[in-house]
Design a protein around this motif. Structure first.
Motif, PDB file in Angstrom:
ATOM      1  N   ALA A  54       2.396  -2.088 -18.755  1.00 24.00           N
ATOM      2  CA  ALA A  54       2.207  -0.924 -19.631  1.00 24.00           C
ATOM      3  C   ALA A  54       2.929  -1.084 -20.434  1.00 24.00           C
ATOM      4  O   ALA A  54       3.293  -0.338 -21.214  1.00 24.00           O
ATOM      5  CB  ALA A  54       1.982   0.009 -18.540  1.00 24.00           C
ATOM      6  N   LEU A  59       2.052  -1.899 -14.092  1.00 26.45           N
ATOM      7  CA  LEU A  59       3.197  -1.227 -14.966  1.00 26.45           C
ATOM      8  C   LEU A  59       3.988  -2.370 -15.945  1.00 26.45           C
ATOM      9  O   LEU A  59       4.461  -2.249 -17.087  1.00 26.45           O
ATOM     10  CB  LEU A  59       4.906  -0.726 -14.071  1.00 26.45           C
ATOM     11  N   ASP A  97      -0.702   4.820 -25.000  1.00 29.49           N
ATOM     12  CA  ASP A  97       0.645   3.266 -24.412  1.00 29.49           C
ATOM     13  C   ASP A  97      -0.597   2.594 -23.205  1.00 29.49           C
ATOM     14  O   ASP A  97      -0.800   2.012 -23.226  1.00 29.49           O
ATOM     15  CB  ASP A  97       1.212   4.708 -23.406  1.00 29.49           C
ATOM     16  N   ALA A  98      -1.263   4.554 -22.257  1.00 27.82           N
ATOM     17  CA  ALA A  98      -0.698   3.698 -21.275  1.00 27.82           C
ATOM     18  C   ALA A  98      -2.540   2.521 -21.057  1.00 27.82           C
ATOM     19  O   ALA A  98      -2.950   1.954 -20.598  1.00 27.82           O
ATOM     20  CB  ALA A  98      -2.053   4.794 -19.713  1.00 27.82           C
ATOM     21  N   ALA A 126       0.842   2.432 -14.816  1.00 30.72           N
ATOM     22  CA  ALA A 126       1.975   3.199 -16.385  1.00 30.72           C
ATOM     23  C   ALA A 126       2.714   4.958 -16.181  1.00 30.72           C
ATOM     24  O   ALA A 126       2.939   4.681 -16.883  1.00 30.72           O
ATOM     25  CB  ALA A 126       1.109   3.361 -17.542  1.00 30.72           C
TER      26      ALA A 126
END
Length: 564
Positions: free
Chosen positions: A223, A220, A246-247, A465
């Motif tokens: 991400a 995370l 995004d991820a 993410a």
């Protein structure tokens, strides 16, 4: 105690018969207690039964002796809890004969807990007194398995777990030989290499996690919150775009040097929490290549003998969207991936989604693999990739060899559509894994269970993410699901446990995952007797056993420092 006081304490007891099998005992002319037989012995069960009173008297003696020992050694404690249970032998089996009273106490099990701030010497004081008794075997230190010399053969067992409370309420001994249950019942005379006293606490099968993105754990911080925000919005409307954009950015930096330690950390958590089977989705696409797959396969070899990992070759960014992903997935099946993965709902059209499903099921049919897909993972009732998967499984001879994860959109379907899908999934033998804690929508779990479908709960993510938490703790997942799904009654709690043990194994095609003679002995000994307490605390099990070998043990200790 003086002779006069002893005589006073042992004054006559007079017992008067009452209606049916009940009676009234008068002690010394001052105190009285009603005694009755339980209903299964043809009594009315309106008062304690004779065995219960025997245990009560014994427990009172033990509690009083503890207090006396403490005072003899010039210390005190807050309180003591003495828990007793007994086993009786009957000369005959079958229903109780009304005239049968030849019951014999075979064994009394005593568990004593002393509450208070005690020094090490004070904790040993009662034991020192106990060791002085003639002919007494010295026990192992409290809370430790006891290793004894055993003879192999008909009665020789590698492991015995005594006083194991099963989910159905029975308290039994579990005997294990060569990794499998050889005995579920009485084991008084059996010798064993290792012996654990569960003390009447709950013992369950080990846990099964049917949905885990193992290559992405603890990513995370790399991400950012973009995908997390989109995926957890009310209707998950932006989830598709956030996954692709995004991820996926994390995968540009995939490297075994950091993926491997992250995977090890997640699997250590799994073993500690009693999760011994994992279906691991690993991204395989033109961005990640096979970097994550090779890292996970390498760690899987390290953990062989601790965790069984089914690795899914997973084209996270789609097949039609990401040209080249199909070739990489097929390549991944060669060195060790077990399951063909898919995520058809992420494609740009229903036609492409169907092509995605057909490709995966055809590959599974050709290679003899299973298939597992993330389906309908957004708040759009028009998504129908779960039905596509079930139909393709039937077309390609994959009945009972497929898993559908998420299915959140199904929760928005009108009832007739849900009923049609349930019938189709049942025909295809399609299993489901729901992760209601990682998104605002979820599969209609209760309806699916009521209709007899195989539904499991999964961890899904650990600090990636899509979800910022996660400890690879399926008791925690079940605890969260109790609130999200409204599974609060005793019967619902039993269902929650089933969805992370036996039913979860059924979803993944794992046979014999239950406590029964002949099955592999994968089990957890918990800290509490009641399932509600096990779920409430969702603590790591006291002991985790894999194939008859203790692979993890955890202690939960806390102390209140009260002002003097």
């Amino acid at each position: 105690m003086t002779e006069q006081n002893l005589a006073s304490a042992n004054r006559d007891v007079v017992v008067h018969s009452l209606q049916n099998f009940a009676s009234l005992a008068v002690v010394g002319g001052e105190h009285s207690v009603v005694i009755d037989e339980p209903r299964e012995f043809e009594g009315d069960g309106v008062a304690p039964n004779p065995f219960g009173l025997v245990l009560s008297a014994l427990g009172g003696c033990i509690a009083g002796t503890l207090r006396g020992v403490a005072r003899q050694h010039d210390f005190d404690y807050d309180r003591a809890t003495v828990r007793l249970s007994l086993r009786v032998n009957r000369p005959t089996g079958g229903p109780l004969d009304p005239g049968e009273r030849a019951l014999r106490i075979a064994r009394i099990i005593v568990r004593v807990t002393v509450h208070g701030a005690l020094s090490a010497d004070q904790q040993q004081a009662p034991r020192a007194r106990r060791r002085d008794l003639p002919g007494r075997q010295h026990p192992a230190p409290r809370g430790q398995p006891r290793r004894v010399g055993g003879v192999r053969g008909m009665s020789g067992l590698d492991l015995v777990v005594d006083n194991a409370r099963l989910v159905d309420g029975r308290v039994v001994s579990l005997g294990v030989r060569e990794g499998r249950y050889a005995l579920v019942g009485e084991a008084d005379a059996a010798e064993a290499g290792t012996r654990i006293d569960a003390g009447g606490r709950l013992v369950t099968e080990s846990f099964v996690n049917g949905h885990m993105h193992l290559d992405k754990v603890y990513t995370l911080p790399m991400a950012g919150d973009g995908a997390l925000t989109a995926y957890t919005s009310d209707d998950m409307g932006a989830a598709m775009r956030s996954i692709v954009e995004d991820a996926s950015a994390v995968k540009r930096h995939y490297d075994r040097s950091w993926i491997v330690p992250n995977v090890r950390r997640a699997l250590d958590r799994a073993v500690t929490h009693g999760v011994l089977h994992v279906q691991a989705f690993v991204d395989v696409d033109t961005t990640a290549g096979l970097e994550g797959m090779e890292a996970v396969l390498a760690v899987r070899e390290e953990y062989r003998g601790l965790v069984d990992i089914q690795v899914v070759a997973f084209p996270q960014d789609g097949l039609l969207r990401d040209e080249g992903a199909a070739r990489l997935c097929e390549e991944a099946l060669g060195p060790g991936a077990d399951v063909v993965g898919g995520i058809p709902w992420i494609e740009a059209s229903d036609r492409d989604a169907l092509r995605h499903v057909e490709w995966a099921c055809a590959l599974a049919e050709r290679t003899g693999a299973r298939v597992a897909m993330l389906v309908d993972d957004a708040g759009d009732p028009s998504l129908r990739t779960t039905a596509m998967l079930a139909e393709a499984m039937l077309d390609h001879g994959l009945r009972g060899r497929g898993v559908a994860c998420h299915g959140r959109a199904i929760g928005t379907y009108p009832l007739p559509s849900v009923i049609r899908l349930v019938d189709l999934a049942r025909t295809a033998g399609l299993g489901f894994v729901s992760d209601p804690h990682t998104g605002p929508l979820h599969l209609p779990v209760r309806r699916f269970l009521d209709d007899g479908l195989a539904v499991a709960l999964g961890q899904d993510d650990i600090e990636d993410a899509y979800y910022p938490f996660g400890r690879h703790n399926l008791l925690e997942v079940a605890f969260l699901a109790a609130h999200t799904l409204g599974f609060l009654t005793d019967a619902d709690q039993a269902r929650l446990l089933d969805m992370i043990t036996r039913r979860a194994a059924r979803v993944l095609g794992i046979e014999g995952h239950e406590i029964a003679e002949g099955n592999v002995a994968n089990l957890c000994v918990h800290h509490d007797e009641r399932l509600v307490d096990v779920l409430r605390e969702h603590a790591p099990p006291r002991w985790v056993v894999r194939a008859g070998r203790v692979v993890a043990e955890s202690e939960v200790t806390s102390r209140i420092l009260r002002p003097h």
